[in-house]
Design an enzyme around this catalytic site. Structure first.
Site, short mmCIF file in Angstrom:
data_model
loop_
_atom_site.label_atom_id
_atom_site.label_comp_id
_atom_site.label_asym_id
_atom_site.label_seq_id
_atom_site.Cartn_x
_atom_site.Cartn_y
_atom_site.Cartn_z
N GLY A 118 -110.47 80.04 -31.34
CA GLY A 118 -111.43 80.32 -32.41
C GLY A 118 -112.59 79.33 -32.44
O GLY A 118 -113.28 79.22 -33.44
N GLY A 120 -115.18 79.35 -30.27
CA GLY A 120 -116.37 79.89 -29.59
C GLY A 120 -116.41 79.50 -28.12
O GLY A 120 -117.46 79.55 -27.49
N LEU A 121 -115.25 79.10 -27.57
CA LEU A 121 -115.22 78.66 -26.17
C LEU A 121 -114.49 79.69 -25.29
O LEU A 121 -114.07 79.40 -24.18
CB LEU A 121 -114.53 77.28 -26.06
CG LEU A 121 -115.18 76.20 -26.93
CD1 LEU A 121 -114.43 74.88 -26.78
CD2 LEU A 121 -116.66 76.01 -26.55
N SER A 123 -111.49 81.42 -25.49
CA SER A 123 -110.09 81.35 -25.08
C SER A 123 -109.56 82.76 -24.77
O SER A 123 -108.74 82.93 -23.87
CB SER A 123 -109.25 80.67 -26.16
OG SER A 123 -109.39 81.34 -27.38
N SER A 124 -110.06 83.78 -25.47
CA SER A 124 -109.52 85.13 -25.22
C SER A 124 -109.93 85.63 -23.83
O SER A 124 -109.10 86.19 -23.11
CB SER A 124 -109.94 86.10 -26.31
OG SER A 124 -111.34 86.20 -26.36
N GLU A 156 -110.70 93.61 -23.46
CA GLU A 156 -111.15 93.04 -24.74
C GLU A 156 -111.68 94.16 -25.65
O GLU A 156 -111.38 94.19 -26.84
CB GLU A 156 -112.25 91.99 -24.47
CG GLU A 156 -112.88 91.40 -25.71
CD GLU A 156 -112.21 90.11 -26.20
OE1 GLU A 156 -111.50 89.46 -25.42
OE2 GLU A 156 -112.41 89.78 -27.40
N ASP A 168 -118.48 86.06 -21.04
CA ASP A 168 -117.33 85.17 -21.12
C ASP A 168 -116.39 85.33 -19.94
O ASP A 168 -115.95 84.35 -19.32
CB ASP A 168 -116.56 85.41 -22.43
CG ASP A 168 -117.43 85.14 -23.65
OD1 ASP A 168 -118.56 84.67 -23.47
OD2 ASP A 168 -116.96 85.40 -24.77
N TYR A 218 -119.92 91.08 -35.15
CA TYR A 218 -120.35 91.12 -33.74
C TYR A 218 -120.69 92.56 -33.35
O TYR A 218 -121.75 92.85 -32.80
CB TYR A 218 -119.23 90.57 -32.85
CG TYR A 218 -119.61 90.49 -31.40
CD1 TYR A 218 -120.16 89.33 -30.87
CD2 TYR A 218 -119.45 91.59 -30.55
CE1 TYR A 218 -120.53 89.26 -29.53
CE2 TYR A 218 -119.82 91.53 -29.22
CZ TYR A 218 -120.35 90.36 -28.72
OH TYR A 218 -120.72 90.29 -27.40
#
Ligand code: GAF
Length: 383
Positions: A118, A120-121, A123-124, A156, A168, A218
Site C-alpha cells: 500500500g 505506491g511501490l 507490491s501487487s 490485475e 508497474d 483510479y
C-alpha cells in the site's frame, strides 16, 4: 529473504522449492500517463516479492503468505476470486494462463517480500510478475517477458478490479540496475536511461496511509480521460487517446463542456510534455531541472488530477523549503503511499530525522523512510 522463504517453504510443504523474485518500482516522472498511451519513466528497486514454489501432480493449489501468516487453497478446476485479497494476485495469474489456453497442474507456493504494501511501490504488480515468471519456468510455458507483462496486467484488471496501465508490471519485469526505463506506452518501445544523480539520493517517504477510495478513484480517473478523448473525437476522429491531444484541443472542445474532465486531461497532456523534458534532464544529470519537473508534477496531481492527499502534500510542502532537496512528488496511483525525493547525499540523515518528527506531530502517524537504488527486474534466485 531467499533463505527465509526456503525455510518457510520447508516448514509448510514438502520438497525442494524453486525461488523467484520480482521487484517493486519507483517512477521518476509520468504518473497516470500509462493508460493514456503516454510515456513513463519508472525503475525497478531493491525491494522484492519472493515466491518459493513446486509443482504438484494433482490439481491442488496451496498458497501461503508469509506477510499475513495465512494460507489459502483451491484447485485448478475452480479458480475464482478469493474472499480475501492477497490470493487474488496469484490466482488472477493462474486464471489468465488458463484463459489463454495453457494447461497447468496444481502447485504449492509461498509468497513473502520486503516491498511495503500500500505504499505506491507496486507490491501487487511484483506479486503478479513473480508468480507468472515462476509458473512460466516450472511449467515450461515458453512465454516472453513482454507476454508475461501483458498477462500480469490483465490479472490485475480481472481479479483485483483495478483497470491499471502497463507501467508497474513492465517496470518489475524489465528493470535494469542503475537505470530508469523510458517507456512509450503506445508502441511499447523502451529505452534504458542511466540514473546518474551526481551526489543526490533517491529517498522514499512513506506516509503509512492508503485511503480507501484508491481503487475506485483510479478507475474513475481513467474513465474521465476517456470521456475527454470521446469529446475531442467528435471534431478530430483520428484522435485515439490523450497521447494525440494538445492543450489547444482541450481548450477548444472540452473546457466549456466539462471543466472537471478538462482539468484531468490537462494534467495528462502536460505530464507527457514534462516527461520528455525530464528524460533529457536525467540524461544530462541536471538534477535541479529534473527536480523542478517533479514539483510541477506533484502540483498537477494535487490540484488538477486530484489524486493526492493531505499526508502526501504535507511531505512535499515540507521539503520544498529545503535547498538540499532538488525535487519531490507523490509516486504511484495516489491517495497515500510514498513521496519520491531527490535529496543531497550529505543531507539525507538530517532531513529524515526532521521530517519524521514534523510529520508525526502534524498527522499523528509514523513516517518511514527508505533510500532506494535501481535494480534488475524479475529473475530466478539461486538457493
Ligand atoms: C498505478 C497503476 F497500476 C499504474 O498502471 C499507473 O497508472 C500508476 O498507478 C499511476 O501512474 O500504480
Amino acid at each position: 529473504m531467499i533463505k527465509k522463504i526456503t525455510t518457510l517453504y520447508k516448514e509448510k510443504f514438502e520438497g525442494e522449492p524453486s525461488v523467484f523474485r520480482s521487484p517493486g518500482r519507483i517512477n521518476i516522472l509520468g504518473e497516470h500517463t500509462d493508460y493514456n498511451e503516454g510515456f513513463v519513466l519508472p525503475a525497478a528497486i531493491d525491494k522484492n516479492i519472493y515466491v518459493a514454489i513446486t509443482k504438484r501432480s494433482d490439481d491442488q493449489i496451496n498458497l501461503y503468505a508469509g506477510d499475513f501468516n495465512e494460507n489459502y487453497s483451491t484447485d485448478t478446476s475452480n479458480i475464482k476470486p478469493a474472499p480475501i485479497q492477497w490470493p487474488n494476485y496469484i490466482l488472477g495469474v493462474a486464471d489468465q494462463l488458463q484463459k489463454q489456453g495453457h494447461t497447468i497442474t496444481g502447485f504449492n507456493l509461498i509468497i513473502d517480500g520486503d516491498i511495503p504494501i500500500g505504499a505506491g511501490l507496486s507490491s501487487s504488480a511484483a506479486v503478479e510478475c513473480a508468480v507468472i515468471y515462476a509458473l512460466n519456468e516450472i511449467f515450461e510455458l515458453g512465454l516472453t517477458r513482454m507476454q508475461m507483462v501483458a498477462l500480469a496486467q490483465k490479472a490485475e484488471h480481472v481479479f483485483a478490479g483495478v483497470n491499471c496501465g502497463i507501467m508497474d508490471q513492465f517496470a518489475s519485469m524489465f528493470g535494469k540496475k542503475d537505470h530508469a526505463i523510458k517507456l512509450d506506452c503506445r508502441s511499447l518501445h523502451y529505452e534504458y536511461v542511466p540514473i546518474n544523480l551526481t551526489g543526490y539520493k533517491i529517498v522514499l517517504l512513506n506516509t503509512n496511509v492508503k485511503h480507501n477510495l484508491a481503487a475506485s478513484a483510479y478507475n474513475t480517473r481513467r474513465e474521465q480521460c476517456e470521456t475527454g478523448v470521446s469529446i475531442i473525437q467528435q471534431n478530430h476522429p483520428a484522435v485515439k487517446s490523450l497521447r494525440d491531444v494538445n492543450m489547444e484541443m482541450l481548450k477548444d472542445y472540452v473546457e466549456a463542456v466539462d471543466p472537471l474532465v478538462f482539468r484531468r486531461c490537462k494534467y495528462v497532456v502536460q505530464e507527457n510534455e514534462r516527461l520528455l523534458d525530464a528524460c533529457e534532464h536525467l540524461k544530462k544529470a541536471d538534477i535541479k531541472a529534473l527536480g523542478a519537473k517533479m514539483y510541477q508534477t506533484h502540483s498537477g496531481l494535487r490540484y488538477d488530477y486530484d489524486v493526492s492527499c493531505k499526508e502526501l502534500d504535507f511531505l512535499v510542502d515540507y521539503v520544498k523549503q529545503n535547498a538540499d532537496v532538488a525535487g519531490a512528488r507523490m509516486v504511484g496511483g495516489g491517495f497515500g503511499g510514498c513521496t519520491i525525493n531527490l535529496v543531497k547525499e550529505s543531507a539525507v540523515e538530517n532531513l529524515v530525522a526532521a521530517i519524521s518528527e514534523a510529520y508525526t506531530q502534524a498527522m499523528n502517524l509514523p513516517l518511514t523512510a527508505y533510500q532506494v537504488s535501481a535494480e534488475n527486474g524479475t529473475a530466478s534466485c539461486t538457493i
